[in-house]
Design a protein around this motif. Structure first.
Motif, PDB file in Angstrom:
ATOM      1  N   GLY A 638     -18.258 -16.309 -11.352  1.00 20.77           N
ATOM      2  CA  GLY A 638     -19.520 -17.003 -11.144  1.00 20.77           C
ATOM      3  C   GLY A 638     -20.222 -16.596  -9.857  1.00 20.77           C
ATOM      4  O   GLY A 638     -19.615 -16.640  -8.778  1.00 20.77           O
ATOM      5  N   GLY A 639     -21.492 -16.194  -9.957  1.00 19.85           N
ATOM      6  CA  GLY A 639     -22.286 -15.837  -8.789  1.00 19.85           C
ATOM      7  C   GLY A 639     -22.121 -14.409  -8.321  1.00 19.85           C
ATOM      8  O   GLY A 639     -22.835 -13.970  -7.407  1.00 19.85           O
ATOM      9  N   LYS A 640     -21.213 -13.649  -8.907  1.00 21.82           N
ATOM     10  CA  LYS A 640     -21.005 -12.269  -8.472  1.00 21.82           C
ATOM     11  C   LYS A 640     -22.087 -11.329  -8.987  1.00 21.82           C
ATOM     12  O   LYS A 640     -22.423 -10.342  -8.337  1.00 21.82           O
ATOM     13  N   GLN A 641     -22.601 -11.623 -10.186  1.00 20.41           N
ATOM     14  CA  GLN A 641     -23.564 -10.729 -10.813  1.00 20.41           C
ATOM     15  C   GLN A 641     -24.810 -11.520 -11.220  1.00 20.41           C
ATOM     16  O   GLN A 641     -24.760 -12.739 -11.388  1.00 20.41           O
ATOM     17  N   HIS A 646     -25.362  -9.160 -16.462  1.00 17.92           N
ATOM     18  CA  HIS A 646     -24.520  -9.622 -17.574  1.00 17.92           C
ATOM     19  C   HIS A 646     -25.108  -9.201 -18.915  1.00 17.92           C
ATOM     20  O   HIS A 646     -24.381  -8.721 -19.805  1.00 17.92           O
ATOM     21  N   VAL A 647     -26.410  -9.383 -19.092  1.00 18.71           N
ATOM     22  CA  VAL A 647     -27.045  -9.037 -20.368  1.00 18.71           C
ATOM     23  C   VAL A 647     -26.893  -7.545 -20.649  1.00 18.71           C
ATOM     24  O   VAL A 647     -26.490  -7.134 -21.748  1.00 18.71           O
ATOM     25  N   GLU A 717     -37.278 -12.651 -14.717  1.00 23.08           N
ATOM     26  CA  GLU A 717     -37.670 -12.406 -13.323  1.00 23.08           C
ATOM     27  C   GLU A 717     -36.931 -11.190 -12.760  1.00 23.08           C
ATOM     28  O   GLU A 717     -37.523 -10.354 -12.067  1.00 23.08           O
ATOM     29  N   GLN A 718     -35.640 -11.069 -13.077  1.00 23.95           N
ATOM     30  CA  GLN A 718     -34.841  -9.970 -12.547  1.00 23.95           C
ATOM     31  C   GLN A 718     -35.138  -8.645 -13.241  1.00 23.95           C
ATOM     32  O   GLN A 718     -35.107  -7.577 -12.621  1.00 23.95           O
ATOM     33  N   GLU A 745     -20.927 -17.669 -15.469  1.00 23.95           N
ATOM     34  CA  GLU A 745     -21.530 -18.061 -14.194  1.00 23.95           C
ATOM     35  C   GLU A 745     -20.890 -19.315 -13.612  1.00 23.95           C
ATOM     36  O   GLU A 745     -20.989 -19.581 -12.423  1.00 23.95           O
ATOM     37  N   ARG A 746     -20.202 -20.068 -14.450  1.00 21.60           N
ATOM     38  CA  ARG A 746     -19.536 -21.291 -13.972  1.00 21.60           C
ATOM     39  C   ARG A 746     -18.180 -20.979 -13.337  1.00 21.60           C
ATOM     40  O   ARG A 746     -17.715 -21.721 -12.457  1.00 21.60           O
ATOM     41  N   LEU A 747     -17.557 -19.884 -13.752  1.00 21.20           N
ATOM     42  CA  LEU A 747     -16.186 -19.616 -13.344  1.00 21.20           C
ATOM     43  C   LEU A 747     -16.075 -19.456 -11.822  1.00 21.20           C
ATOM     44  O   LEU A 747     -16.701 -18.588 -11.231  1.00 21.20           O
ATOM     45  N   GLY A 748     -15.260 -20.321 -11.233  1.00 25.87           N
ATOM     46  CA  GLY A 748     -15.011 -20.260  -9.792  1.00 25.87           C
ATOM     47  C   GLY A 748     -16.038 -20.955  -8.940  1.00 25.87           C
ATOM     48  O   GLY A 748     -15.845 -21.076  -7.723  1.00 25.87           O
ATOM     49  N   ARG A 749     -17.138 -21.416  -9.539  1.00 26.86           N
ATOM     50  CA  ARG A 749     -18.200 -22.030  -8.732  1.00 26.86           C
ATOM     51  C   ARG A 749     -17.797 -23.393  -8.188  1.00 26.86           C
ATOM     52  O   ARG A 749     -18.328 -23.829  -7.168  1.00 26.86           O
ATOM     53  N   ASP A 750     -16.857 -24.067  -8.874  1.00 28.76           N
ATOM     54  CA  ASP A 750     -16.451 -25.392  -8.399  1.00 28.76           C
ATOM     55  C   ASP A 750     -15.820 -25.317  -7.012  1.00 28.76           C
ATOM     56  O   ASP A 750     -16.059 -26.190  -6.170  1.00 28.76           O
TER      57      ASP A 750
END
Length: 767
Positions: A638-641, A646-647, A717-718, A745-750
């Motif tokens: 999550g948040g790395k890319q 990802h798409v 936007e990107q 994108e959720r993985l590890g964000r907690d």
């Protein structure tokens, strides 16, 4: 030491009572054995071809041809299920349906149950072959099939168990031969494993959630996974060895007492060893240590069985040079010894720190599955074929010998190359520079380094398949030599009499010692075990107690672990879109290539981030820690890319990661996301204790669409323009890919949130 070898009659349980009554006439149902034999050969070829195809995909990922049904993640479970339950399973049943009636001097209790078992099992295999490529999976190793199929497995297995046990009850042989002991252990233990590991809450006909989560689920899965190998790929094949090896060699089993020690120690010790699959993960330290200790103890019974098998050939080794059946059996038992030496070795924490998540484990599994199970099955088939087809022998002994050499060289090429690949992976992942930095920071560097070994594996697998084709041709020609009608041989044996010789303890053979020492010397002769061998129901109860007693030491803590897992305040349930994205991730089989468990090792934390905590996965039904890294770990993805990355990565991984062997997942971009199923998924999770409020469930669809819209807007936007596929712009908010990205994108964000909260609290305290 003089071996306590028994005569052939005693070894086969052929004890006659002097008070036996009139002879009874009966026949054996060899037709059911022929059916299982044909299924073994057919499904074996399917399993081997599927394995070759996915091995080729690891060097040529474009071989998925852009089709979602042919990706590695979906086909790898198909291959393992075909190899274990279709090939090995049908081979086991052929052995049991042939040997059990002959050891009991009685036909199988119910021919109708025999046929129900056969056709039910084949239907289950076909259901697996359909559902797994469709992405219908529970994602649990060796237990991927969804709940309707699990229920069917339980029903068919119970029918098989009833038929087997009633045949023992109706037998005409007083004592049960050792092969039957191992069959009993298989039937009882597989039932226990299957039921407890597959307890789920359905969320539709083809979707369910494990009642266990995170650490608890991992613990339960590897109690099942390790013992599925133990009691589906080990104990029944040991029963097969104890029956067919003496038959083929014309020699009695080397040691009756060693077979007793082998059986009971294996049944009791094996069940404890599952946690060694979870070394250095978020499981409790005591569990890992328990698994390691009992794995090391497994060396003794496992090698006792190997020694008993090989020494059975004493006086018959000259036959090995000319008889392909014995060639297969000798190599099979040798591989059994190698695999059961390596398994405990890999359970040692220091060794496991290198081997875990690498292809070393894959080499170990295949040395057992193809070397031990495969060669044992091939040898049995060659021995059975002339007897079942009622011919004077095999069509060609030379072809059988060619099969042996192709299979032997093939499996050696396979496992040696993958051993080297696995050790290379482990060493490169942990390598550090003198300055303490990663020597190979880019994961794909390791992937490219082992490509030559993957090609050698393909060659080895191809040779193994060529050998299997030789076997199929040989057996078809043998079958063509059969008589127009099979002869049905009528056998005679007296029914068991109510009067028989009771077992009597032998006299002590030592003197000048204490009474206790004398009693122990008498007990150690194991004379008392003969009584158990004539009481099948009591024997089954004792076996069940041994399995259950050992299991309870793991199962009871498993049910209490969940309450003991330290909670992390910022870890909450998945949003509706993340939940459906996680389900898609599971269905695609991403866990087959990516782990989600960072071990507390310097190289891993440098590569991936903070090590994994038990409290992170409390809402993961099922867990997704994985058991192999073909790609990098995703626990902190999550948040790395960016969303754009990802798409584009799903559309064509090589565009963003040169050298990647990940196939294209363009179908995630093309296929629409089913928002309507979200409330049902959330409701099932609510039943499992995930804190979704009724209002959350009612607004789940709207919340998911809002999050999808935000992610799609971020892509625009990107990227600066909509994604175009086949000349048409794609609305990503309606596609499956957006849900999977939400999950990633959720993985590890907690944990990141936890750090932010802690930082904020410190700042406020400073004020």
């Amino acid at each position: 030491m003089t071996p306590d070898r028994t005569t052939d009659a005693t070894a086969q349980g052929d004890e006659r009572s002097p008070a036996a009554g009139a002879l009874e006439r009966f026949t054996y149902d060899d037709a059911i054995v022929r059916l299982f034999l044909v299924a073994t050969m057919a499904w074996g070829l399917v399993a081997f071809l599927a394995g070759l195809f996915i091995a080729l995909q690891l060097v040529r990922p474009e071989l998925s041809f852009g089709l979602e049904f042919l990706t590695f993640g979906r086909l790898r479970p198909l291959h393992t299920n075909a190899a274990i339950f279709a090939f090995a399973g049908n081979g086991i049943f052929a052995a049991i349906y042939y040997s059990t009636p002959r050891l009991c001097k009685a036909a199988m209790w119910s021919p109708k149950l025999s046929r129900f078992h056969f056709w039910g099992w084949q239907a289950i295999i076909v259901a697996a072959a359909i559902t797994l490529p469709l992405g219908i999976s529970q994602s649990k190793e060796y237990a991927e099939l969804e709940w309707p199929i699990d229920i069917a497995i339980a029903v068919v297995w119970v029918a098989f168990g009833i038929n087997f046990m009633m045949t023992l009850v109706k037998r005409r042989e007083r004592h049960m031969y050792v092969a039957l002991w191992f069959y009993i252990a298989t039937i009882v233990t597989v039932a226990v494993l299957h039921i407890f590991n597959n307890l789920v809450v359905p969320a539709g006909m083809f979707k369910s959630y494990s009642i266990y989560a995170g650490v608890q689920d991992a613990f339960m899965q590897w109690w099942y996974g390790h013992n599925a190998v133990a009691f589906f790929l080990t104990t029944p094949f040991l029963g097969l060895m104890y029956y067919f090896l003496p038959k083929a060699a014309g020699r009695p089993v080397f040691s009756y007492r060693l077979s007793i020690i082998h059986f009971w120690s294996l049944v009791f010790i094996y069940i404890w060893a599952g946690p060694h699959h979870l070394h250095y993960t978020a499981t409790p330290e005591w569990a890992m240590t328990l698994g390691m200790v009992f794995s090391l103890m497994l060396w003794m019974p496992s090698w006792g069985g190997m020694i008993n098998g090989l020494l059975t050939l004493r006086g018959a080794w000259h036959k090995v040079t000319t008889d392909p059946v014995l060639k297969f059996f000798v190599v099979a038992i040798t591989f059994y010894g190698m695999s059961t030496f390596e398994g405990p070795l890999l359970s040692i924490k220091a060794v496991n720190s290198l081997s875990h998540y690498t292809d070393w484990t894959i080499a170990h599994v295949h040395s057992g599955a193809l070397g031990w199970n495969g060669f044992m099955t091939f040898g049995m088939i060659y021995w059975l074929a002339p007897r079942l087809f009622q011919t004077n022998g095999l069509y060609s002994t030379k072809l059988a010998t060619m099969h042996f050499w192709f299979a032997t060289v093939g499996i050696l090429l396979y496992i040696v190359s993958i051993y080297v690949a696995g050790i290379t992976q482990g060493l490169m992942w942990r390598a550090l520079t003198p300055e303490g930095q990663l020597a190979y920071p880019d994961f794909v560097e390791t992937t490219q380094r082992i490509m030559p070994f993957y090609w050698i594996r393909v060659l080895g697998g191809l040779m193994f398949i060529v050998g299997a084709v030789f076997m199929i041709y040989n057996l078809l020609r043998t079958w063509s030599m059969r008589p127009k009608e099979y002869a049905i041989e009528v056998h005679e044996a007296p029914a068991l009499s109510s009067s028989f010789r009771e077992e009597v303890a032998p006299a002590p053979t030592i003197s000048g010692v204490t009474d206790y020492a004398q009693r122990m010397s008498v007990w150690s002769t194991l004379w008392w075990h003969r009584r158990w061998e004539r009481l099948p129901m009591r024997f089954t109860v004792f076996t069940t107690l041994a399995v259950v007693a050992a299991s309870l030491f793991e199962i009871i803590p498993t049910f209490t672990i969940r309450a003991d897992v330290p909670r992390i305040a910022t870890v909450g349930p998945y949003t509706p879109l993340e939940l459906v994205g996680r389900d898609l991730y599971v269905g695609e089989g991403c866990y087959n290539c990516h782990s989600q468990q960072i071990r507390p090792m310097l190289a891993e934390t440098k590569r991936y981030g903070e090590y994994s905590k038990p409290g992170e996965s409390i809402y993961d039904h099922p867990f997704q820690w994985g058991s192999r890294r073909i790609g990098p770990d995703l626990a902190r993805e999550g948040g790395k890319q960016s969303v754009q990355w990802h798409v584009l990565h799903f559309q064509n991984p090589l565009d963003v990661t040169p050298g990647s062997i990940m196939p294209s997942y363009g179908h995630l971009i093309e296929r629409d996301l089913d928002y309507t199923s979200i409330p049902l998924r959330m409701r099932a999770m609510q039943v499992l204790g995930v804190p979704y409020l009724d209002a959350d469930i009612e607004g789940g669809v709207d919340a998911a669409k809002a999050q999808a819209d935000a992610l799609a807007a971020a892509f625009l936007e990107q990227n600066g323009a909509p994604l175009v596929v086949d000349g048409k712009p794609v609305d990503l908010s309606k596609k499956r890919v957006i849900a999977v990205i939400a999950y990633l994108e959720r993985l590890g964000r907690d944990l990141t949130l936890e750090a932010e909260v802690a930082t904020g609290d410190a700042a406020q305290g400073g004020e």
